[in-house]
Design an enzyme around this catalytic site. Sequence first.
Site, mmCIF file in Angstrom:
data_model
loop_
_atom_site.group_PDB
_atom_site.id
_atom_site.type_symbol
_atom_site.label_atom_id
_atom_site.label_comp_id
_atom_site.label_asym_id
_atom_site.label_seq_id
_atom_site.Cartn_x
_atom_site.Cartn_y
_atom_site.Cartn_z
ATOM 1 C CB SER A 208 -1.057 -7.246 -9.657
ATOM 2 O OG SER A 208 -0.071 -7.720 -10.536
ATOM 3 C CG ASN A 209 4.188 -6.460 -9.158
ATOM 4 O OD1 ASN A 209 4.563 -6.369 -10.319
ATOM 5 N ND2 ASN A 209 4.194 -7.619 -8.500
ATOM 6 C CE1 TYR A 210 1.267 1.133 -10.777
ATOM 7 C CE2 TYR A 210 2.740 1.100 -8.884
ATOM 8 C CZ TYR A 210 1.580 1.552 -9.503
ATOM 9 O OH TYR A 210 0.748 2.406 -8.837
#
Length: 400
Positions: A208-210
């Site tokens: 995933s990402n931030y």
Amino acid sequence: MLNGKKILIGITGGIAAYKTATLIRLLVKAGAEVKVVMSATAKQFISPLTVATLSKNPVLADFFNPENGEWNSHVKLGIWADLYVIAPATANSMAKIACGIADNLLLTTCLSARCKIMLAPAMDLDMFQNPMTQRNIQILKNQGFIFVDAKEGELASGLSGKGRMAEPEEIFESIEKYFTETQDFVGKKILITAGPTREKIDPVRFISNYSTGKMGYAIAETLANRGAEIILISGPVEIKPINNKIQLVSVESAQEMYNACKTHFPQCDVAIMSAAVADYTPETTAPEKIKKDSDNQMILKLVPTPDIASEMGKLKTEKQVLVGFALETENELNNATNKLSKKNLDFIILNSLKDKGAGFGYDTNKITIVYRDSTIEKFELKSKAEVAQDIADRIYPLLK
Ligand code: CTP
């Protein structure tokens, strides 16, 4: 224009409370339905009888009516109102609102309100200038509270400076402006993607990402407050939509987000792609937890996900508007311009991670918009709520 609008007035304990009587009278005269909630201290500055008579409704101050034990529901009030105006808003009440404190009916209603909240601060100049008050004002602005700024002039203390509550006529004008300007998206259906996607490796791990979804959710709230019907297709985030014109479609992976967009986009006038979609996903998801093998490297084979913005760009009709984001760390303008044409967008909103206060997790953002005719518009660092207004203002002229 205010005819039939439901306006909840909150009065906190400041000398300017006497001016709120005039504001209530102006609103009732304009055809608005007015209910008033007062803090205990406010009752020492203006009589509840005056307020009840002018608003033509009983004044609410306690959680229970002491006479008959009837429950004054902050939840009902919060749902009832089209706009909640707190005038005067004292330094103390603003500090409590900024902290989410709810120790009286007026403050509890702030937490349950589904509408916008407008604040007209009033206090002495030193209290106004105090960094703590200024910090609280900034927190509230970042959260999308509307301010009718305090004015310069003579104060109740005898001192002169900034802190006077705006005159009732000016607050009235701000309320009128809110209802005229902000209903320009009535009848429009808008799809917004927001948040990250999660690409499953096995039952306990994902890529995933931030992204926190804050920008996309701010756009959804702004456009819903301006009258649009919103389909918010969101990856997993910690926040929830407030306005009941927002239909939340929760998804997890890029593929799920793409499927939801394909279903909803044909019925929409506008689509805003603010999600941070994973570009790759594991080729296979292991059905059981992958066990550690310390003697060997772990190689994960990734395959591309659908580019949702590009796919919507292919489906887009003459009547539809498509807006994208570009998050860049280098060659910002070039990359954004390429994405604009590659994805067939009407404009692209560029975020650079090099800008302080912009990017994942912040309550602020600094954007540059690149249009199809190659014109570029640069914006200052602003709260995400203000950025959302700027974006809505740029979409409005493109509506067919
Ligand atoms: N986007 C999308 N689907 C994807 C990837 C991106 O809809 N699979 C959208 C984003 O929501 C954004 C725009 O495309 O509106 C640009 O996203 P960005 O991540 O900046 O660009 P990418 O196309 O992924 O290119 P790169 O990662 O190489 O910069």
